[in-house]
Design an enzyme around this catalytic site. Sequence first.
Site, short mmCIF file in Angstrom:
data_model
loop_
_atom_site.label_atom_id
_atom_site.label_comp_id
_atom_site.label_asym_id
_atom_site.label_seq_id
_atom_site.Cartn_x
_atom_site.Cartn_y
_atom_site.Cartn_z
N HIS A 53 -6.55 -3.41 -3.63
CA HIS A 53 -7.12 -3.48 -5.60
C HIS A 53 -5.56 -3.56 -6.47
O HIS A 53 -4.36 -3.84 -5.34
CB HIS A 53 -7.70 -2.28 -5.28
CG HIS A 53 -6.80 -0.83 -5.13
ND1 HIS A 53 -6.41 -0.93 -4.01
CD2 HIS A 53 -6.17 -0.43 -6.06
CE1 HIS A 53 -5.45 0.46 -4.12
NE2 HIS A 53 -5.68 0.45 -5.27
N HIS A 55 -3.77 -1.61 -8.01
CA HIS A 55 -2.57 -0.45 -8.39
C HIS A 55 -1.47 -0.93 -8.36
O HIS A 55 -1.31 -1.73 -6.82
CB HIS A 55 -2.85 0.61 -7.55
CG HIS A 55 -4.24 1.57 -8.76
ND1 HIS A 55 -4.99 2.56 -8.03
CD2 HIS A 55 -5.19 1.05 -9.35
CE1 HIS A 55 -6.20 2.74 -8.97
NE2 HIS A 55 -5.89 1.99 -9.57
N ASP A 57 0.97 0.19 -6.77
CA ASP A 57 1.89 0.81 -5.33
C ASP A 57 1.37 0.26 -3.96
O ASP A 57 1.10 0.67 -2.97
CB ASP A 57 1.45 2.62 -5.43
CG ASP A 57 -0.30 2.78 -4.91
OD1 ASP A 57 -1.00 2.15 -6.32
OD2 ASP A 57 -0.52 3.60 -4.07
N HIS A 58 0.15 -0.49 -4.48
CA HIS A 58 -0.63 -1.59 -3.39
C HIS A 58 -0.20 -3.03 -3.86
O HIS A 58 0.36 -3.94 -2.40
CB HIS A 58 -1.84 -1.39 -3.49
CG HIS A 58 -2.34 -0.07 -3.88
ND1 HIS A 58 -3.06 0.19 -2.19
CD2 HIS A 58 -2.37 1.03 -3.65
CE1 HIS A 58 -3.44 1.11 -2.32
NE2 HIS A 58 -3.12 1.59 -2.72
N HIS A 111 -12.61 3.28 -6.51
CA HIS A 111 -11.56 4.04 -7.15
C HIS A 111 -10.93 2.86 -7.93
O HIS A 111 -10.33 3.28 -8.60
CB HIS A 111 -10.24 3.57 -5.20
CG HIS A 111 -8.94 4.08 -6.13
ND1 HIS A 111 -8.87 5.20 -5.67
CD2 HIS A 111 -7.92 3.34 -5.68
CE1 HIS A 111 -7.48 4.71 -5.89
NE2 HIS A 111 -7.52 3.69 -6.02
N ASP A 128 -7.44 2.48 -1.01
CA ASP A 128 -7.70 3.48 -1.26
C ASP A 128 -9.29 4.20 -1.37
O ASP A 128 -10.08 4.55 -2.23
CB ASP A 128 -7.06 4.01 -3.09
CG ASP A 128 -5.56 3.94 -2.60
OD1 ASP A 128 -5.02 3.28 -1.85
OD2 ASP A 128 -5.13 3.94 -3.94
N HIS A 166 -3.13 5.58 2.58
CA HIS A 166 -2.35 6.48 2.07
C HIS A 166 -2.10 8.31 3.24
O HIS A 166 -3.40 7.85 4.15
CB HIS A 166 -2.68 7.73 1.32
CG HIS A 166 -2.67 6.92 -0.63
ND1 HIS A 166 -1.25 6.84 -1.00
CD2 HIS A 166 -3.27 5.73 -1.16
CE1 HIS A 166 -0.80 6.09 -2.06
NE2 HIS A 166 -2.19 5.38 -1.92
FE FE Z 1 -3.04 4.29 -3.64
ZN ZN Z 2 -4.95 3.29 -6.01
#
Ligand code: FE
Ligand code: ZN
Length: 253
Positions: A53, A55, A57-58, A111, A128, A166
């Site tokens: 996805h 975001h 942090d990905h 998410h 996530d 995570h």
């Molecule tokens: Fe994340």
């Molecule tokens: Zn995320």
Amino acid sequence: MFEVIRIPAFKDNYIWLLRQGMQAVVVDPGDARPVLALLNREGWSLSAILITHHHADHQGGIASLKERYPVQVFGPASEPIYGLDRPLRGGETVRIEPFDLSWQVIAVPGHTLGHLAYYGAGRLFCGDTLFGGGCGRLFEGSPEQMADSLARLASLPDDTAVYCAHEYTEANLRFALAVEPGNRQLQRRVDEVAVARAKGLSTIPSTIATEKATNPFLRCTAPEVIAAARHHWPDALDEVAIFATLREWKNHF
Ligand code: FE
Ligand code: ZN
């Protein structure tokens, strides 16, 4: 068969590196630096990037990785993914070189709306969506979408290894225990996870069987979970409402 290597990133992210011979594929490289460091140290080269996805942090490491390796990026067609070469929607199977297997792409909105999970060789990379003992927050999707997505993942074989993005398991299980204090398997998992974390070990991957037995978000039909949710919000009548109640309760836990 390929080996899966955990690359810790940021505070509690995992970037998963799949290696076969000298070739590697990474899932959700939010940061390129630890990935490049490992590839350089081992002399492996990067063949593909899988994104679950949008975001940061990905996907934050895609640009630097593409600068260094001419790789294809696989990811959700409906989300803004940097350098996306192979847009996917879920429901298809894809071959990702160098792995001699077909990956099942599963749409798991909730998410985010375009969130994808990748399943192959008994392994699930779910970003996530499903976490150890919990699930992702509903930033874009509805409770109904997320409940459906989780049900799709829960229907995979029991021994499927679950590689989420995570290390949230310990905090998630504190909530799980508040929901379902009488669940023996959950009590055991809480103890095991506490021991692992005290030693600095990871709790991921888990398995679909473990999640079905201990993750309250996959247990919205268990009597104790229903009772706890209704105690929190008496109007939680059907399964989706139970799920929505748990998700909301966890947000403030
Ligand atoms: Fe994340
Ligand atoms: Zn995320």
